[in-house]
Design a protein around this motif. Sequence first.
Motif, PDB file in Angstrom:
ATOM      1  N   GLY A  22       0.812  -1.209   0.000  1.00  0.00           N
ATOM      2  CA  GLY A  22       0.000   0.000   0.000  1.00  0.00           C
ATOM      3  C   GLY A  22       0.846   1.259   0.000  1.00  0.00           C
ATOM      4  O   GLY A  22       1.952   1.290   0.542  1.00  0.00           O
ATOM      5  N   THR A  65       9.001  -0.166   6.038  1.00  0.00           N
ATOM      6  CA  THR A  65       8.209   0.624   5.091  1.00  0.00           C
ATOM      7  C   THR A  65       7.889  -0.143   3.802  1.00  0.00           C
ATOM      8  O   THR A  65       7.306   0.417   2.880  1.00  0.00           O
ATOM      9  CB  THR A  65       8.943   1.937   4.729  1.00  0.00           C
ATOM     10  N   LYS A  67      10.297  -2.181   1.963  1.00  0.00           N
ATOM     11  CA  LYS A  67      11.397  -2.365   1.010  1.00  0.00           C
ATOM     12  C   LYS A  67      11.505  -3.835   0.579  1.00  0.00           C
ATOM     13  O   LYS A  67      11.658  -4.139  -0.599  1.00  0.00           O
ATOM     14  CB  LYS A  67      12.732  -1.884   1.625  1.00  0.00           C
ATOM     15  N   LEU A  69       9.146  -6.075   0.678  1.00  0.00           N
ATOM     16  CA  LEU A  69       7.970  -6.409  -0.144  1.00  0.00           C
ATOM     17  C   LEU A  69       8.211  -5.992  -1.583  1.00  0.00           C
ATOM     18  O   LEU A  69       7.982  -6.763  -2.513  1.00  0.00           O
ATOM     19  CB  LEU A  69       6.732  -5.655   0.364  1.00  0.00           C
ATOM     20  N   ASN A 176      18.686   1.096   5.741  1.00  0.00           N
ATOM     21  CA  ASN A 176      18.071   2.217   6.458  1.00  0.00           C
ATOM     22  C   ASN A 176      19.029   3.402   6.461  1.00  0.00           C
ATOM     23  O   ASN A 176      18.671   4.494   6.869  1.00  0.00           O
ATOM     24  CB  ASN A 176      17.769   1.847   7.925  1.00  0.00           C
ATOM     25  N   ILE A 208      -2.881   0.759   3.297  1.00  0.00           N
ATOM     26  CA  ILE A 208      -2.203  -0.329   4.024  1.00  0.00           C
ATOM     27  C   ILE A 208      -3.155  -0.953   5.051  1.00  0.00           C
ATOM     28  O   ILE A 208      -3.205  -2.167   5.215  1.00  0.00           O
ATOM     29  CB  ILE A 208      -0.900   0.177   4.693  1.00  0.00           C
ATOM     30  N   GLY A 240       4.397   0.820   7.562  1.00  0.00           N
ATOM     31  CA  GLY A 240       3.523  -0.283   7.164  1.00  0.00           C
ATOM     32  C   GLY A 240       3.602  -1.427   8.172  1.00  0.00           C
ATOM     33  O   GLY A 240       2.593  -2.036   8.533  1.00  0.00           O
ATOM     34  N   ASN A 244       0.601  -3.039  10.410  1.00  0.00           N
ATOM     35  CA  ASN A 244       0.369  -4.476  10.485  1.00  0.00           C
ATOM     36  C   ASN A 244       0.282  -4.908  11.953  1.00  0.00           C
ATOM     37  O   ASN A 244      -0.608  -5.657  12.358  1.00  0.00           O
ATOM     38  CB  ASN A 244       1.520  -5.199   9.763  1.00  0.00           C
TER      39      ASN A 244
HETATM   40  P1  ATP Z   1      13.497  -3.225   7.193  1.00  0.00           P
HETATM   41  O1  ATP Z   1      14.186  -1.983   6.726  1.00  0.00           O
HETATM   42  O2  ATP Z   1      13.325  -3.266   8.672  1.00  0.00           O
HETATM   43  O3  ATP Z   1      14.058  -4.498   6.604  1.00  0.00           O
HETATM   44  P2  ATP Z   1      11.386  -3.145   5.233  1.00  0.00           P
HETATM   45  O4  ATP Z   1      11.246  -1.755   4.742  1.00  0.00           O
HETATM   46  O5  ATP Z   1      12.090  -4.127   4.366  1.00  0.00           O
HETATM   47  O6  ATP Z   1      11.979  -3.127   6.693  1.00  0.00           O
HETATM   48  P3  ATP Z   1       9.212  -4.954   5.062  1.00  0.00           P
HETATM   49  O7  ATP Z   1       9.969  -6.129   5.591  1.00  0.00           O
HETATM   50  O8  ATP Z   1       8.953  -4.905   3.613  1.00  0.00           O
HETATM   51  O9  ATP Z   1       9.910  -3.629   5.541  1.00  0.00           O
HETATM   52  O10 ATP Z   1       7.833  -4.808   5.854  1.00  0.00           O
HETATM   53  C1  ATP Z   1       7.537  -5.584   7.002  1.00  0.00           C
HETATM   54  C2  ATP Z   1       6.062  -5.916   7.009  1.00  0.00           C
HETATM   55  O11 ATP Z   1       5.306  -4.715   7.208  1.00  0.00           O
HETATM   56  C3  ATP Z   1       5.560  -6.481   5.699  1.00  0.00           C
HETATM   57  O12 ATP Z   1       5.659  -7.876   5.643  1.00  0.00           O
HETATM   58  C4  ATP Z   1       4.119  -6.018   5.686  1.00  0.00           C
HETATM   59  O13 ATP Z   1       3.310  -6.869   6.459  1.00  0.00           O
HETATM   60  C5  ATP Z   1       4.160  -4.686   6.395  1.00  0.00           C
HETATM   61  N1  ATP Z   1       4.311  -3.550   5.439  1.00  0.00           N
HETATM   62  C6  ATP Z   1       5.336  -2.678   5.376  1.00  0.00           C
HETATM   63  N2  ATP Z   1       5.138  -1.751   4.429  1.00  0.00           N
HETATM   64  C7  ATP Z   1       3.960  -2.046   3.846  1.00  0.00           C
HETATM   65  C8  ATP Z   1       3.211  -1.469   2.780  1.00  0.00           C
HETATM   66  N3  ATP Z   1       3.637  -0.381   2.130  1.00  0.00           N
HETATM   67  N4  ATP Z   1       2.041  -2.052   2.454  1.00  0.00           N
HETATM   68  C9  ATP Z   1       1.576  -3.144   3.100  1.00  0.00           C
HETATM   69  N5  ATP Z   1       2.241  -3.723   4.119  1.00  0.00           N
HETATM   70  C10 ATP Z   1       3.413  -3.195   4.497  1.00  0.00           C
END
Ligand code: ATP
Length: 286
Positions: A22, A65, A67, A69, A176, A208, A240, A244
Motif C-alpha cells: 500500500g 516501510t 522495502k 515487499l 536504512n 495499508i 507499514g 500491520n
Molecule cells: P526493514 O528496513 O526493517 O528491513 P522493510 O522496509 O524491508 O523493513 P518490510 O519487511 O517490507 O519492511 O515490511 C515488514 C512488514 O510490514 C511487511 O511484511 C508487511 O506486512 C508490512 N508492510 C510494510 N510496508 C507495507 C506497505 N507499504 N504495504 C503493506 N504492508 C506493508
Amino acid sequence: NRRPAANSVVRPDFKFEDMGIGGLDKEFSDIFRRAFASRIFPPGLAEKIGIQHVRGILLYGPPGTGKTLIARQIGKMLNAREPKVINGPEVLNKFVGQSEENIRKLFADAEQEQREKGDESGLHIIIFDELDAVCKQRGSGAGGGTGVGDSVVNQLLTKLDGVDQLNNILLIGMTNRKDMIDEALLRSGRLEVHMEISLPDEAGRAQIIKIHTNKMLENNIMGGDVNVQELARLTRNFSGAEINGLVKSASSFAMQRHIKVGTVAAIDDSIKDMKVEMQDFLRALD
Ligand code: ATP
C-alpha cells in the motif's frame, strides 16, 4: 513455454493491487520507469540503442516501510526466478574468512546461465538486505576490522561492472542508512537507481490498513463501525509494519473480549459472532 529472456518484462498483467503493497504506487512506477523500462523491449535492442540495462538498485528508508515487499515483487513482475536473499550481518558473522567465496557463489548460477544462453538467459535477482553492515566506506573497518566489508564491496563491484560483468543480474540493495554505503557502489552501472521508500502518508496508510484488514472484511469479522479513514488519520508516522502490528493487536483485543473462561464449546459459540471493532483498534493504538 520458453522461459523469459533476461531483458524482457513478461508480466504486462501485473497489478499493484494484487501485490499487497500500500501507498507506494508512485515509488513503484518510478522504479519501473527508471530501472526496468529498457527491459520491455526485445532482447538486444537496448544494446543497439547503446544503453545498458540497470543492474542494481538501492531501496532506502526507515525500517518496516515495505522495502523487502517491493524487492520481492520486482522479482515477480520481471518473472525472474525466486530471488536469492542475503543480509549484511549474516555475511559478516557467518562467512568470515570466506565472504568473497560466498559472494561469488551468489552469482554463480547467473554466470553459468549467461555463458550457456547469452541474451536468452533468465534474469537472476539478488536481494541484499542491511547492505550498510558490510558496504560502509571501504577502509572504515566495517566488519570489525577484519576487512571482510572491503572484500565484499570489491567482489560486488567486480560482478556488477568489472571484468566478469553480468547482463542477466539485478542486485537490489536495501538499507536504512544510505549515507553509510560506500559511494563507489552507488555509481552509474552499479546500484545506480536509488529509491527512497519513506513513511506512508494518510492516503497510503488507509491503503495499508485496508490491505491488512482485507481478510477480516472478507470473512465478515470486521465491525461495521471501523473507520479506516479515521485510523489512517490517527496513525501518523506509522510504518507499514507498525500498521500491520496495530491490526494484529486490535484482533487480539477483540478475541480477548469474546473468549470467556469456560468450556471449549463456549469459546466456539462466542467466536462465531466475533467482530474486530473500532474500540479494539483504539485500544491497540493506546
Ligand atoms: P526493514 O528496513 O526493517 O528491513 P522493510 O522496509 O524491508 O523493513 P518490510 O519487511 O517490507 O519492511 O515490511 C515488514 C512488514 O510490514 C511487511 O511484511 C508487511 O506486512 C508490512 N508492510 C510494510 N510496508 C507495507 C506497505 N507499504 N504495504 C503493506 N504492508 C506493508
